[in-house]
Design a protein around this motif. Structure first.
Motif, PDB file in Angstrom:
ATOM      1  N   GLY A 154      -7.499  17.651  11.380  1.00  0.00           N
ATOM      2  CA  GLY A 154      -8.035  16.581  10.541  1.00  0.00           C
ATOM      3  C   GLY A 154      -7.272  16.453   9.232  1.00  0.00           C
ATOM      4  O   GLY A 154      -7.871  16.521   8.147  1.00  0.00           O
ATOM      5  N   VAL A 155      -5.964  16.251   9.314  1.00  0.00           N
ATOM      6  CA  VAL A 155      -5.128  16.149   8.111  1.00  0.00           C
ATOM      7  C   VAL A 155      -5.242  14.747   7.521  1.00  0.00           C
ATOM      8  O   VAL A 155      -4.999  13.745   8.203  1.00  0.00           O
ATOM      9  CB  VAL A 155      -3.654  16.464   8.428  1.00  0.00           C
ATOM     10  N   ASP A 156      -5.623  14.684   6.263  1.00  0.00           N
ATOM     11  CA  ASP A 156      -5.668  13.433   5.505  1.00  0.00           C
ATOM     12  C   ASP A 156      -4.640  13.532   4.382  1.00  0.00           C
ATOM     13  O   ASP A 156      -4.669  14.476   3.581  1.00  0.00           O
ATOM     14  CB  ASP A 156      -7.053  13.208   4.896  1.00  0.00           C
ATOM     15  N   LEU A 157      -3.757  12.542   4.301  1.00  0.00           N
ATOM     16  CA  LEU A 157      -2.709  12.589   3.297  1.00  0.00           C
ATOM     17  C   LEU A 157      -2.190  11.183   3.053  1.00  0.00           C
ATOM     18  O   LEU A 157      -2.031  10.403   3.992  1.00  0.00           O
ATOM     19  CB  LEU A 157      -1.559  13.482   3.780  1.00  0.00           C
ATOM     20  N   SER A 158      -1.936  10.864   1.793  1.00  0.00           N
ATOM     21  CA  SER A 158      -1.389   9.568   1.431  1.00  0.00           C
ATOM     22  C   SER A 158      -0.237   9.781   0.459  1.00  0.00           C
ATOM     23  O   SER A 158      -0.362  10.540  -0.502  1.00  0.00           O
ATOM     24  CB  SER A 158      -2.473   8.683   0.794  1.00  0.00           C
ATOM     25  N   ILE A 159       0.900   9.128   0.720  1.00  0.00           N
ATOM     26  CA  ILE A 159       2.085   9.268  -0.112  1.00  0.00           C
ATOM     27  C   ILE A 159       2.513   7.882  -0.572  1.00  0.00           C
ATOM     28  O   ILE A 159       2.755   6.989   0.252  1.00  0.00           O
ATOM     29  CB  ILE A 159       3.239   9.944   0.656  1.00  0.00           C
ATOM     30  N   GLU A 160       2.612   7.701  -1.871  1.00  0.00           N
ATOM     31  CA  GLU A 160       2.993   6.404  -2.421  1.00  0.00           C
ATOM     32  C   GLU A 160       4.499   6.199  -2.332  1.00  0.00           C
ATOM     33  O   GLU A 160       5.283   7.152  -2.296  1.00  0.00           O
ATOM     34  CB  GLU A 160       2.548   6.303  -3.888  1.00  0.00           C
ATOM     35  N   GLY A 211       0.816  -1.201   0.000  1.00  0.00           N
ATOM     36  CA  GLY A 211       0.000   0.000   0.000  1.00  0.00           C
ATOM     37  C   GLY A 211       0.849   1.250   0.000  1.00  0.00           C
ATOM     38  O   GLY A 211       2.059   1.215  -0.267  1.00  0.00           O
ATOM     39  N   PRO A 212       0.236   2.400   0.299  1.00  0.00           N
ATOM     40  CA  PRO A 212       0.986   3.661   0.363  1.00  0.00           C
ATOM     41  C   PRO A 212       2.107   3.599   1.393  1.00  0.00           C
ATOM     42  O   PRO A 212       2.030   2.871   2.378  1.00  0.00           O
ATOM     43  CB  PRO A 212      -0.091   4.683   0.771  1.00  0.00           C
ATOM     44  N   LYS A 213       3.135   4.381   1.157  1.00  0.00           N
ATOM     45  CA  LYS A 213       4.275   4.411   2.077  1.00  0.00           C
ATOM     46  C   LYS A 213       3.908   5.102   3.386  1.00  0.00           C
ATOM     47  O   LYS A 213       4.267   4.642   4.468  1.00  0.00           O
ATOM     48  CB  LYS A 213       5.437   5.150   1.411  1.00  0.00           C
ATOM     49  N   ILE A 214       3.194   6.228   3.275  1.00  0.00           N
ATOM     50  CA  ILE A 214       2.786   6.999   4.451  1.00  0.00           C
ATOM     51  C   ILE A 214       1.307   7.363   4.306  1.00  0.00           C
ATOM     52  O   ILE A 214       0.887   7.806   3.233  1.00  0.00           O
ATOM     53  CB  ILE A 214       3.611   8.290   4.602  1.00  0.00           C
ATOM     54  N   VAL A 215       0.550   7.172   5.359  1.00  0.00           N
ATOM     55  CA  VAL A 215      -0.867   7.558   5.357  1.00  0.00           C
ATOM     56  C   VAL A 215      -1.185   8.302   6.648  1.00  0.00           C
ATOM     57  O   VAL A 215      -0.918   7.802   7.745  1.00  0.00           O
ATOM     58  CB  VAL A 215      -1.797   6.333   5.233  1.00  0.00           C
ATOM     59  N   LEU A 216      -1.745   9.499   6.504  1.00  0.00           N
ATOM     60  CA  LEU A 216      -2.277  10.243   7.637  1.00  0.00           C
ATOM     61  C   LEU A 216      -3.791  10.286   7.486  1.00  0.00           C
ATOM     62  O   LEU A 216      -4.303  10.645   6.415  1.00  0.00           O
ATOM     63  CB  LEU A 216      -1.734  11.675   7.682  1.00  0.00           C
ATOM     64  N   ASP A 217      -4.493   9.925   8.550  1.00  0.00           N
ATOM     65  CA  ASP A 217      -5.950   9.875   8.508  1.00  0.00           C
ATOM     66  C   ASP A 217      -6.527  10.677   9.678  1.00  0.00           C
ATOM     67  O   ASP A 217      -6.354  10.293  10.838  1.00  0.00           O
ATOM     68  CB  ASP A 217      -6.420   8.419   8.577  1.00  0.00           C
ATOM     69  N   ARG A 226      -5.952  21.780   7.655  1.00  0.00           N
ATOM     70  CA  ARG A 226      -6.380  20.700   6.757  1.00  0.00           C
ATOM     71  C   ARG A 226      -5.682  20.813   5.408  1.00  0.00           C
ATOM     72  O   ARG A 226      -5.244  21.888   5.020  1.00  0.00           O
ATOM     73  CB  ARG A 226      -7.896  20.755   6.521  1.00  0.00           C
ATOM     74  N   ILE A 227      -5.631  19.687   4.711  1.00  0.00           N
ATOM     75  CA  ILE A 227      -5.196  19.711   3.314  1.00  0.00           C
ATOM     76  C   ILE A 227      -6.392  20.166   2.482  1.00  0.00           C
ATOM     77  O   ILE A 227      -7.403  19.466   2.404  1.00  0.00           O
ATOM     78  CB  ILE A 227      -4.718  18.324   2.846  1.00  0.00           C
ATOM     79  N   ILE A 228      -6.279  21.353   1.881  1.00  0.00           N
ATOM     80  CA  ILE A 228      -7.425  21.903   1.149  1.00  0.00           C
ATOM     81  C   ILE A 228      -7.320  21.679  -0.363  1.00  0.00           C
ATOM     82  O   ILE A 228      -8.285  21.895  -1.083  1.00  0.00           O
ATOM     83  CB  ILE A 228      -7.584  23.413   1.422  1.00  0.00           C
ATOM     84  N   TRP A 229      -6.139  21.267  -0.816  1.00  0.00           N
ATOM     85  CA  TRP A 229      -5.971  20.965  -2.241  1.00  0.00           C
ATOM     86  C   TRP A 229      -4.752  20.091  -2.418  1.00  0.00           C
ATOM     87  O   TRP A 229      -3.756  20.229  -1.709  1.00  0.00           O
ATOM     88  CB  TRP A 229      -5.777  22.249  -3.048  1.00  0.00           C
ATOM     89  N   GLU A 230      -4.820  19.170  -3.340  1.00  0.00           N
ATOM     90  CA  GLU A 230      -3.641  18.425  -3.750  1.00  0.00           C
ATOM     91  C   GLU A 230      -3.797  18.047  -5.217  1.00  0.00           C
ATOM     92  O   GLU A 230      -4.911  17.843  -5.713  1.00  0.00           O
ATOM     93  CB  GLU A 230      -3.422  17.181  -2.885  1.00  0.00           C
ATOM     94  N   GLY A 231      -2.664  18.030  -5.901  1.00  0.00           N
ATOM     95  CA  GLY A 231      -2.707  17.723  -7.313  1.00  0.00           C
ATOM     96  C   GLY A 231      -1.307  17.638  -7.883  1.00  0.00           C
ATOM     97  O   GLY A 231      -0.314  17.900  -7.194  1.00  0.00           O
TER      98      GLY A 231
END
Length: 252
Positions: A24-30, A4-10, A221-226
Motif C-alpha cells: 500500500g505505497v502512497d507517494l506523490s512527486i511534484e 498535477g504531480p509528475k508521479i503519483v503512487l496510490d 509502506r511509506i511511514i514518514w516523509e518530510g
C-alpha cells in the motif's frame, strides 16, 4: 505536461509468493522535485522504481505519470512513457565492450543507425556536463576509475534529455570525497535540466544533499516523509534509528 504531480503512487501493492514487498505505497512527486527514498535492504525501494518504469506490474493500486496510468501499457505507449525516464544504475552498469562515447549515447542509438561523428559530439557535450572531457571518448570503462565510471553513467542518463531521472544508490562504492562530487553533480544537473528526480539510497549524507524531500519505506509502506532538513529531527522512531545506524530500536 500535466498540471498535477509528475508521479503519483496510490495504494500500490506487490507480492512475490507469500511475501508482501509493497503493502500500500502512497507517494506523490511534484515536477522538478528531487525526492529520496530510504529504507532497509529488501524494503522494496528497487521494486518501487521497477513498478513505475513498468518493468514489474503491481498487484493492486495505481501509478500515474503526468496524470496517465502506466500500469499495463504495451508497445508504443509503453515506449513513449519510458522515453521520459533516465536512469543512473547502481554500479554504473556500463558496457565494458563499448567505448565511452558509445556508452553515453547508447540510449540514443540502440536499434538505430546514427552518424558516428555526431554521436561523438553528443557524447562529448554530455561528458562536459559531468566534468569530463573528450580525451576519454574512445577509452573502455574498465580503463576509468570508479568515480569516472559513475560520471560516464550519469552522462548516459542525461543524454536523451529525460523529464525524470532515477538514481539507484548513486554513491555506492565511492569514497566520501568522490561521493560528494557525484552528489554535487546530481544537484546541479537536476537544477540545470529542470528534471524530476527520484533517488533510492542508504547514504544519509547523499539524501540530505540531493533531495528536497525524503521518504522512508518500511514494512511495505511509506511511514514518514518530510523535507531533507528534518531527516535527523523526524520525530519518527523508525527513521531516527535508521539514519543514526543504531541496532537498538523498533527495526529488527
Amino acid at each position: 505536461m500535466s498540471a498535477g504531480p509528475k508521479i503519483v503512487l496510490d495504494r500500490v501493492t506487490k507480492r512475490f509468493g507469500e511475501r508482501a514487498i509493497l503493502n500500500g505505497v502512497d507517494l506523490s512527486i511534484e515536477a522538478g522535485e528531487s525526492l529520496a527514498i530510504i529504507g532497509q535492504s529488501g524494503s522494496g525501494k528497487s521494486v518501487t522504481l521497477k513498478c513505475i518504469l513498468g518493468l514489474i506490474q503491481p498487484d493492486a493500486g495505481s501509478i500515474l505519470v503526468d496524470g496517465e496510468s502506466v500500469i499495463g501499457l504495451r508497445g508504443k505507449d509503453q515506449e513513449r512513457v519510458r522515453a521520459k525516464f533516465g536512469m543512473l544504475f547502481q554500479g554504473s552498469a556500463l558496457f565494458d565492450s563499448l567505448p565511452v562515447w558509445r556508452n553515453v549515447t547508447f540510449g540514443l542509438t540502440q536499434g538505430r543507425s546514427r552518424d558516428t561523428a555526431h554521436m561523438k559530439k553528443v557524447a562529448e557535450e554530455n561528458l562536459e556536463r559531468v566534468g569530463l572531457d573528450g580525451k576519454i571518448l574512445n577509452l573502455r570503462p574498465n580503463e576509468l576509475s570508479g568515480g569516472m565510471q559513475k560520471r560516464v553513467a550519469l552522462a548516459r542518463a542525461i543524454a536523451p534529455r529525460p523529464e525524470i531521472i532515477f538514481f539507484d544508490e548513486p554513491t555506492t562504492g565511492l569514497d566520501p570525497i568522490r561521493a560528494d562530487v557525484i552528489n554535487d553533480l546530481i544537484v546541479s544537473l537536476v537544477e540545470d535540466l529542470g528534471v524530476t528526480a527520484l533517488t533510492i539510497t542508504h547514504d544519509m549524507a547523499s539524501a540530505r544533499k540531493i533531495a528536497h524531500r525524503v521518504a522512508m519505506l518500511y514494512d511495505g509502506r511509506i511511514i514518514w516523509e518530510g523535507p531533507q532538513d528534518r531527516l535527523y529531527d523526524s520525530g519518527n522512531p523508525y527513521v531516527d534509528q535508521f539514519v543514526q545506524g543504531r541496532a537498538d530500536g523498533p527495526i529488527r
